[in-house]
Enzyme design. Structure first.
Site, PDB file in Angstrom:
ATOM      1  N   ARG A   1       0.818  -1.210   0.000  1.00  0.00           N
ATOM      2  CA  ARG A   1       0.000   0.000   0.000  1.00  0.00           C
ATOM      3  C   ARG A   1       0.852   1.259   0.000  1.00  0.00           C
ATOM      4  O   ARG A   1       0.640   2.163  -0.809  1.00  0.00           O
ATOM      5  CB  ARG A   1      -0.928  -0.015   1.212  1.00  0.00           C
ATOM      6  CG  ARG A   1      -1.731  -1.299   1.317  1.00  0.00           C
ATOM      7  CD  ARG A   1      -2.138  -1.552   2.755  1.00  0.00           C
ATOM      8  NE  ARG A   1      -2.860  -0.416   3.288  1.00  0.00           N
ATOM      9  CZ  ARG A   1      -4.176  -0.346   3.331  1.00  0.00           C
ATOM     10  NH1 ARG A   1      -4.911  -1.349   2.910  1.00  0.00           N
ATOM     11  NH2 ARG A   1      -4.764   0.714   3.828  1.00  0.00           N
ATOM     12  N   THR A   2       1.783   1.336   0.939  1.00  0.00           N
ATOM     13  CA  THR A   2       2.576   2.560   1.050  1.00  0.00           C
ATOM     14  C   THR A   2       3.413   2.764  -0.206  1.00  0.00           C
ATOM     15  O   THR A   2       3.528   3.873  -0.727  1.00  0.00           O
ATOM     16  CB  THR A   2       3.484   2.491   2.289  1.00  0.00           C
ATOM     17  OG1 THR A   2       2.680   2.146   3.407  1.00  0.00           O
ATOM     18  CG2 THR A   2       4.151   3.815   2.541  1.00  0.00           C
ATOM     19  N   LYS A  49      23.129 -10.350  -0.575  1.00  0.00           N
ATOM     20  CA  LYS A  49      24.523 -10.546  -0.973  1.00  0.00           C
ATOM     21  C   LYS A  49      25.490  -9.969   0.061  1.00  0.00           C
ATOM     22  O   LYS A  49      26.695  -9.934  -0.164  1.00  0.00           O
ATOM     23  CB  LYS A  49      24.779  -9.882  -2.327  1.00  0.00           C
ATOM     24  CG  LYS A  49      23.982 -10.511  -3.451  1.00  0.00           C
ATOM     25  CD  LYS A  49      24.198  -9.758  -4.746  1.00  0.00           C
ATOM     26  CE  LYS A  49      23.215 -10.225  -5.810  1.00  0.00           C
ATOM     27  NZ  LYS A  49      23.097  -9.266  -6.897  1.00  0.00           N
ATOM     28  N   ARG A  77      11.996   2.703   3.255  1.00  0.00           N
ATOM     29  CA  ARG A  77      11.427   2.004   4.406  1.00  0.00           C
ATOM     30  C   ARG A  77      12.428   0.948   4.842  1.00  0.00           C
ATOM     31  O   ARG A  77      13.021   0.273   4.001  1.00  0.00           O
ATOM     32  CB  ARG A  77      10.099   1.348   4.049  1.00  0.00           C
ATOM     33  CG  ARG A  77       9.608   0.398   5.149  1.00  0.00           C
ATOM     34  CD  ARG A  77       8.212  -0.098   4.921  1.00  0.00           C
ATOM     35  NE  ARG A  77       7.245   0.952   5.203  1.00  0.00           N
ATOM     36  CZ  ARG A  77       5.939   0.726   5.300  1.00  0.00           C
ATOM     37  NH1 ARG A  77       5.447  -0.482   5.126  1.00  0.00           N
ATOM     38  NH2 ARG A  77       5.111   1.722   5.555  1.00  0.00           N
ATOM     39  N   HIS A  92       6.956   7.187  11.144  1.00  0.00           N
ATOM     40  CA  HIS A  92       6.335   7.004   9.838  1.00  0.00           C
ATOM     41  C   HIS A  92       5.646   8.332   9.543  1.00  0.00           C
ATOM     42  O   HIS A  92       4.430   8.458   9.675  1.00  0.00           O
ATOM     43  CB  HIS A  92       5.341   5.839   9.907  1.00  0.00           C
ATOM     44  CG  HIS A  92       4.812   5.406   8.570  1.00  0.00           C
ATOM     45  ND1 HIS A  92       5.097   6.067   7.389  1.00  0.00           N
ATOM     46  CD2 HIS A  92       4.010   4.367   8.228  1.00  0.00           C
ATOM     47  CE1 HIS A  92       4.480   5.450   6.392  1.00  0.00           C
ATOM     48  NE2 HIS A  92       3.821   4.418   6.874  1.00  0.00           N
TER      49      HIS A  92
END
Lengths: 429, 316
Positions: free
Chosen positions: B58-59, B86, B108, B136
């Site tokens: 969603r974000t 990696k 994020r 947030h």
């Protein structure tokens, strides 16, 4: 051959004195201490055998209890050579080394490697500690007697908390029979699992996993109950919270053979110094509240806490250049232990003899070493320093191979001008 | 006062006037987004990279649409699948991307402070799309815009935030933002899901939901993560729903015109009753999603303006 230190401010932690006088060293030992009024003619001490200290402080070299050297296993972080140089630059004349290396110092063979490397490479003395259990896993005890014969001064699993009470009680009982000192890291492993900072407003604001100060008290109370049961010699490596202190006081009043230490970081920094996720301030246990810091300073000043150490823990840049939770814990401290401790002198909370009691004399006594004293017959392990000289610390000037100091860029007051080990100068000119 | 920040890393450093600036601009982007031709070119020529080190649908979609509507070139990088596996460090990843000259990085990350660390190492503007349990900020801004449009103001409201506060960066950013705008904030939830010393943030804490909701204008529900439901923090899902799940009866203790919010995705029947979530008279959950795009457009626009100003000054 004798050497004369003239006009020094002599700091004697045993006698608790701080006065100007002269000190004479012969064959690596202190052989005379004279009043200021005594005069020494040049034929007795030619220019090459005397030094005018001009009123600078001369004190017993620091005995730093709990130094991590990266040998064996992590020499890229710190070797005996670089650690020895850092110690000399910081006025530390004995490094009490930790066994939490790769592999752990848990057998006479590994201990022999450590003492041999140290003798070849380090400018200062080392007093090695050994693990308490094999590979520090908390299951089987090490060969305590053999390790004592090889020179181990104490037994500790470092920050690995021994969780099985039956195993720990047997280790303590066995150690007791050999009069061995057991050093533990008092912390409840359940409460502190995954924690990066101390719980409270700051931790909540930064959203970091946190541990209550109570975890330290729980760990200490558990350990002290087992010490009462086994009557072993016990030292808590680092206490950092006010809530743990009453338990320590009670144990001492009870007559148990118990001592405790604190790191210089917990005496001079608090949790807010982490600021915007600065990983050089991530140490174990985590930095505490200002109230706790002040309580620890008071506990050191009154003698409840016996030892102040650097908890020198070198970490390379890569292990610190990470998000706070992932970053490694620990800070280098050999070179900053004395200047940082001078903050407590300049703030009026400690006298110089009082400081050297916890930095030199007490750790030396507790480990059965000769150093840490400014008295006739003691080894000439000495530090000459200017308690007032100001400087701004630049971490890239440190002798340590790793530069992870929380004091980078900070104003310090107190500089080492010379360090001697067994009468031989190892720092300064 | 205008919006001066170089990055949007959290609500904590923002001044109330800066918050208002973002919300005012976002209002205009709501109008733009409701038109048939919903396109602007304020970010034309700029490159936006979405770096999500943590799963998000969603974000990430919201940021992507916001970037496209402003005319930017938007690229999504699924970080979980690539370099992390990696063994590349966050800073190396940042430096690699920085060399590609992005203008805006939307990040994020599962660890608190990781976005701050990354912002120190790059030349472009960084927008925090959620870091660990820290902040947030765009979620708090979109919640603020939703409240302001529904209630006509963003001050002197009684606002309840309910559920898993301890593990919620949404709650932290909202507490900071709504506090700065001078609202009365109540936190409702079981004590095992409250962070330490949260009272010091100027909030009232309740473990009884009905008492906490009494007289509230706004009820914000939080998502309860599945892994926290089984005995660790709360005894069971059904006991949680019984005590803290929002249904019509519990909501009746709030003001009659109280609005219900949820940052999504919802667990129907865990923290909120499904029928209530769909009640268009009470629930503004769909509006929140709409405001999300507008607020992210506004934040990108303002950060890009500041970036252009800095570059102009550097060139001069």
């Amino acid at each position: 051959m004798s050497f004369l230190f003239e006009n020094a401010r002599l700091i004697d932690p045993d006698a608790g004195t701080d006065r100007v006088g002269h000190l004479i060293v012969t064959h690596g030992r202190i052989t005379a201490i004279e009043d200021q009024s005594t005069a020494f003619p040049p034929d007795q001490f030619p220019d090459t055998a005397r030094m005018d200290c001009n009123g600078l402080c001369l004190a017993p070299g620091l005995v730093d209890m709990g130094v991590k050297v990266g040998e064996p296993g992590e020499r890229h972080k710190e070797s005996f050579k670089t650690a020895g140089n850092a110690a000399a630059a910081g006025g530390v004349t004995t490094m009490v080394t930790r066994p939490d290396t790769l592999t752990a110092v848990d057998s006479p063979e590994v201990l022999d490697f450590v003492t041999r490397r140290a003798a070849e490479m380090s400018q200062v003395r080392i007093a090695p500690m050994a693990a308490l259990t094999r590979n520090r896993e908390g299951r089987e005890m090490v060969e305590i007697s053999f390790l004592i014969d090889s020179g181990a001064v104490a037994f500790t699993d470092g920050d690995h908390v021994l969780t099985d009470n039956r195993v720990l009680s047997r280790c303590l009982t066995y150690a007791r029979s050999l009069n061995a000192l057991v050093i533990a890291h008092p912390q409840d492993p359940g409460l502190s699992r995954g924690a990066a900072v101390t719980s409270g407003k700051f931790a909540t604001l930064r959203g970091l996993p946190a541990v209550s100060p109570m975890a330290e008290r729980l760990g200490l109370e558990r350990d002290l109950a087992l010490v009462e049961m086994t009557r072993a010699r016990y030292h808590a490596d680092q206490l950092s919270t006010a809530t743990a202190l009453p338990a320590l006081r009670r144990a001492k009043n009870q007559g148990l053979d118990v001592t405790a230490g604190v790191s210089i970081h917990h005496l001079t920094l608090n949790e807010l110094d982490v600021g915007d996720y600065r990983t050089f301030f991530k140490v174990k246990p985590p930095l505490r509240s200002e109230d706790d810091r002040q309580a620890m300073v008071e506990a050191v000043a009154e003698g409840l806490i016996d030892v102040v150490c650097s908890m020198h823990t070198p970490q390379d840049e890569e292990s610190k250049r990470l998000p706070f939770q992932e970053a490694a814990s620990g800070a280098v401290g050999l070179e900053t232990l004395l200047p940082a401790a001078m903050r407590l002198y300049h703030s009026g909370q400690m006298t110089l003899p009082g400081l050297f009691r916890v930095l030199s004399l007490n750790p030396s006594k507790r480990l059965g070493l000769e150093g840490g004293r400014l008295s006739i017959g003691a080894p000439a392990d000495l530090v000459l320093f200017d308690p007032h000289a100001p400087f701004i610390l630049d971490r890239f000037t440190l002798q340590s191979k790793s530069k992870n100091t929380p004091f980078d860029g900070q104003r310090m007051q107190g500089r080492v001008r010379g360090t001697w080990v067994g009468g031989t100068r190892v720092f300064g000119q | 006062m205008t919006f001066r920040a170089k990055h949007l890393l959290g609500i904590e450093p923002l001044h109330p006037d800066e918050i208002t600036t973002v919300l005012d601009l976002a209002d205009s982007y709501v109008e733009l987004s409701r038109q048939a031709k919903k396109h602007s070119d304020v970010l034309a020529g700029l490159t936006v990279i979405n770096m999500f080190f943590e799963n998000s649908t969603r974000t990430q979609a919201s940021f992507e649409i916001a970037g496209h509507r402003l005319g930017a070139d938007v690229m999504n990088m699924a970080m979980q699948a690539s370099s992390i596996k990696k063994g590349e460090t966050l800073i190396d990843t940042a430096l690699t991307l920085n060399a590609m000259h992005p203008d805006l990085l939307v990040v994020r990350h599962p660890h608190s402070g990781a976005v701050n660390l990354l912002a120190e190492k790059v030349n472009c503007a960084v927008l925090n799309a959620g870091d660990g349990l820290h902040e947030h900020p765009t979620q708090a801004l979109l919640d603020a815009l939703t409240i302001r449009r529904a209630k006509g103001r963003l001050h002197r409201l009684n606002i309840a935030i309910c559920g898993d506060i301890a593990h919620s960066r949404v709650a932290r950013s909202n507490i900071l933002l709504l506090g700065k705008m001078e609202n009365r904030i109540r936190l409702i939830g079981p004590p095992t899901l409250m962070p330490a010393q949260i009272e010091e943030f100027g909030v009232e804490v309740y473990d009884d939901m009905r008492a906490g909701l009494a007289g509230c204008d706004v009820v914000m529900m939080l998502r309860l993560q599945k892994e926290r439901m089984d005995g660790g923090f709360i005894p069971s899902q059904r006991e949680y729903y019984h005590r803290y799940g929002l249904d019509a009866e519990k909501l009746s203790h709030a003001k009659p015109d109280a609005i219900v919010m949820h940052p999504g995705p919802m667990n129907r029947g865990v923290e909120i009753d499904g029928t209530l979530a769909d009640d268009i008279n009470r629930s503004v959950i769909q509006e929140q999603v709409e405001m999300g795009v507008a607020v992210r457009m506004a934040a990108m626009d303002l950060l890009a303006q500041n970036l252009r100003n800095r570059r102009r000054e550097a060139a001069a």
